[in-house]
Design an enzyme around this catalytic site. Structure first.
Site, PDB file in Angstrom:
ATOM      1  N   HIS A  82     -15.452  -9.119   2.916  1.00  0.00           N
ATOM      2  CA  HIS A  82     -14.794  -7.805   2.836  1.00  0.00           C
ATOM      3  C   HIS A  82     -14.594  -7.440   1.379  1.00  0.00           C
ATOM      4  O   HIS A  82     -14.165  -8.270   0.578  1.00  0.00           O
ATOM      5  CB  HIS A  82     -13.433  -7.833   3.540  1.00  0.00           C
ATOM      6  CG  HIS A  82     -12.695  -6.539   3.397  1.00  0.00           C
ATOM      7  ND1 HIS A  82     -12.967  -5.443   4.182  1.00  0.00           N
ATOM      8  CD2 HIS A  82     -11.722  -6.160   2.536  1.00  0.00           C
ATOM      9  CE1 HIS A  82     -12.191  -4.443   3.807  1.00  0.00           C
ATOM     10  NE2 HIS A  82     -11.416  -4.843   2.819  1.00  0.00           N
ATOM     11  N   ASP A 161      -2.676  -0.786  13.095  1.00  0.00           N
ATOM     12  CA  ASP A 161      -3.087  -0.464  11.723  1.00  0.00           C
ATOM     13  C   ASP A 161      -3.525   0.993  11.631  1.00  0.00           C
ATOM     14  O   ASP A 161      -3.250   1.674  10.645  1.00  0.00           O
ATOM     15  CB  ASP A 161      -4.216  -1.386  11.254  1.00  0.00           C
ATOM     16  CG  ASP A 161      -4.667  -1.001   9.853  1.00  0.00           C
ATOM     17  OD1 ASP A 161      -3.832  -1.071   8.938  1.00  0.00           O
ATOM     18  OD2 ASP A 161      -5.813  -0.582   9.682  1.00  0.00           O
ATOM     19  N   ARG A 168       0.752   5.908   6.185  1.00  0.00           N
ATOM     20  CA  ARG A 168       0.779   5.517   4.758  1.00  0.00           C
ATOM     21  C   ARG A 168       0.047   6.535   3.897  1.00  0.00           C
ATOM     22  O   ARG A 168       0.464   6.853   2.788  1.00  0.00           O
ATOM     23  CB  ARG A 168       0.146   4.128   4.595  1.00  0.00           C
ATOM     24  CG  ARG A 168       1.032   3.012   5.123  1.00  0.00           C
ATOM     25  CD  ARG A 168       0.257   1.717   5.237  1.00  0.00           C
ATOM     26  NE  ARG A 168      -0.277   1.266   3.971  1.00  0.00           N
ATOM     27  CZ  ARG A 168      -1.355   0.495   3.841  1.00  0.00           C
ATOM     28  NH1 ARG A 168      -2.024   0.098   4.914  1.00  0.00           N
ATOM     29  NH2 ARG A 168      -1.766   0.120   2.656  1.00  0.00           N
ATOM     30  N   SER A 183      -2.975  -4.858   6.542  1.00  0.00           N
ATOM     31  CA  SER A 183      -3.939  -3.913   7.103  1.00  0.00           C
ATOM     32  C   SER A 183      -5.344  -4.520   7.113  1.00  0.00           C
ATOM     33  O   SER A 183      -6.035  -4.544   8.148  1.00  0.00           O
ATOM     34  CB  SER A 183      -3.902  -2.631   6.259  1.00  0.00           C
ATOM     35  OG  SER A 183      -4.982  -1.800   6.551  1.00  0.00           O
ATOM     36  N   LYS A 187      -7.401  -6.530  10.620  1.00  0.00           N
ATOM     37  CA  LYS A 187      -8.692  -6.052  11.144  1.00  0.00           C
ATOM     38  C   LYS A 187      -9.771  -7.122  11.007  1.00  0.00           C
ATOM     39  O   LYS A 187     -10.577  -7.320  11.905  1.00  0.00           O
ATOM     40  CB  LYS A 187      -9.122  -4.789  10.399  1.00  0.00           C
ATOM     41  CG  LYS A 187      -8.292  -3.582  10.814  1.00  0.00           C
ATOM     42  CD  LYS A 187      -8.694  -2.345  10.057  1.00  0.00           C
ATOM     43  CE  LYS A 187      -8.324  -2.442   8.605  1.00  0.00           C
ATOM     44  NZ  LYS A 187      -8.149  -1.203   7.886  1.00  0.00           N
TER      45      LYS A 187
END
Ligand code: URA
Length: 439
Positions: A82, A161, A168, A183, A187
């Site tokens: 990621h 989320d 947010r 967050s 995921k």
């Protein structure tokens, strides 16, 4: 239990109990806690932070707010990567096929671009026919069949989320490292992975502009992953100039195809080798990063990464012919250049502005609902440290509409800072968190 008491406790710097956090996350998921109370709690977290236990509970509660994939019927290591995002940040399209060709399974659920930063899904969708909206059942089938599947967020994954992120976004609470960690990790851990390589960007084009903030976020994410039994490592990497030379969706796919064919710009190739190597290390294919790099380089050199990319594209409904013939990708009708006004060296490139310029050309979204033009973007002819003469081409824009061309070109001209001397070269990988013993 009452939301107002939980908000007050966090406002006054108290530590929330696991039950209190679970109550709020349940409330975010089933709408039993109103948005104004969730927003107030998010702001309290932004100011007060969380303890490590609160962060672990929050991540776990968000993870279990939806479906958590069980991929245990698929043999072998499931490893993902990621990135926190940046400009020209396209490594997923190289390392997913490299890792899968090297025997790992890569269940990759990615996001779209917003503002100056690009997103993997938008790049993939510039390949004609490529479907990023597979059902979870099809995602599993493709993953099983070819070792990799690349899709977008589904409603089943971490719905808490989705709710919290949208709040947010409009309450100036995106920046909390604790909320970012929960967050992202909720995921990623819902993908059913065994291990995760994090690419935490730092610099002008990154979310975390200051290196110490990137390191803090990386430490939180690595600790959270490890606490949940997943091998995790984070590379803190440079985003003070765009990665590679191409920015824009189809242009970035083209550049990834160059890397898969054994070429491409050195910074992109190097980072892809490093990230793939760490995936191989965490996935148990080798012990040391140097061995992982060698394996990744071999997989590229012998063509198996390109074969794998063709297979992934075909299984997800896309035109696999682009791998051998990138001219099948969308192309913009027009080009124009920005030139240097004086001679010298490129001392810096205002990376965020380059991302914004690509967005102005239609390559990115100003608002979530905006549609993008896959063909447009920017090709950097010069990078930091290069020598230029007055009139040298700094970059070429690819565009279809004149609407904001002038604005984009002015922004790009202003993005290249020309100085009298070449700046000191800085490492692409600034620091590694959590990889003790393998580096
Ligand atoms: N990306 C995410 O998925 N979540 C954040 O909070 C920030 C970036």
């Amino acid at each position: 239990m009452r939301a107002v008491d939980i908000i007050r406790k966090k406002r006054d710097a108290g530590e929330l109990s696991p039950e209190e956090i679970q109550y709020l996350i349940r409330g975010a998921t089933n709408d039993s806690v109103p948005d104004y109370q969730l927003a107030a709690w998010l702001m309290a977290v932004l100011w007060r932070g969380t303890t490590r236990l609160e962060l672990a509970t929050l991540t776990e509660a968000m993870l279990h707010s939806g479906e958590v994939l069980d991929l245990s019927d698929i043999p072998g290591a499931k490893v993902d990567k990621h990135s926190t995002g940046g400009v020209g940040d396209k490594t997923s399209l190289v390392i997913a096929p490299v890792a899968a060709a090297g025997g790992l399974h890569v269940p990759m659920i990615s996001g779209r671009g917003l503002g100056h930063s690009g997103g993997t899904l938008d790049k993939l969708e510039s390949i004609p026919g490529f479907n990023v909206n597979l059902s979870l059942a099809d995602f599993r089938r493709v993953l099983k069949q070819c070792g990799c599947a690349l899709i977008g967020q589904t409603p089943e994954i971490a719905p808490a989320d989705k709710k919290l992120y949208s709040l947010r976004d409009v309450t100036a609470t995106v920046e909390s490292p604790y909320l970012i960690c929960a967050s992202i990790m909720s995921k990623k851990l819902a993908e059913g992975i065994d291990a995760l390589v994090l690419d935490v960007k730092t610099g002008d084009g990154a979310f975390m502009k200051r290196e110490q903030d990137a390191i803090h976020l990386a430490e939180l994410m690595v600790e959270t992953g490890q606490r949940m039994g997943k091998k995790s490592v984070a590379l803190i990497t440079d985003m003070d100039q765009p990665l590679g030379r191409k920015v824009g969706n189809a242009l970035e796919v083209e550049e990834c195809l160059d890397v898969l064919a054994g070429g491409g710009p050195e910074d992109l190739r190097e980072l892809c080798l490093d990230l793939s190597a760490w995936m191989f290390v965490l996935g148990g294919r080798c012990k040391l990063v140097a061995e992982g790099r060698k394996l990744a380089a071999e997989i590229i050199a012998n063509g198996s990464a390109r074969d794998k990319f063709r297979e992934i594209i075909r299984l997800q409904g896309g035109d696999a012919g682009v791998v051998d013939d990138p001219s099948r990708l969308p192309r913009a009708r027009n080009k124009a250049v920005a030139v240097a006004m004086k001679e010298g060296y490129i001392a810096a490139i205002r990376c965020e502005q380059v991302g914004v310029a690509s967005m102005l050309l239609g390559g990115g979204r100003e608002k979530k609902e905006d549609t993008i033009d896959p063909a447009v973007g920017i090709v950097l002819e010069k990078k930091v440290g290069d020598r230029v003469q007055a009139g040298s081409v700094l970059c070429t824009i690819h565009f279809n509409s004149d609407a904001r061309k002038g604005e984009a070109l002015a922004m790009l001209s202003n993005s290249f800072v020309i100085g009298d001397a070449a700046p000191r070269a800085r490492p692409l990988v600034r620091k590694i968190i959590g990889g003790a013993g393998s580096a």
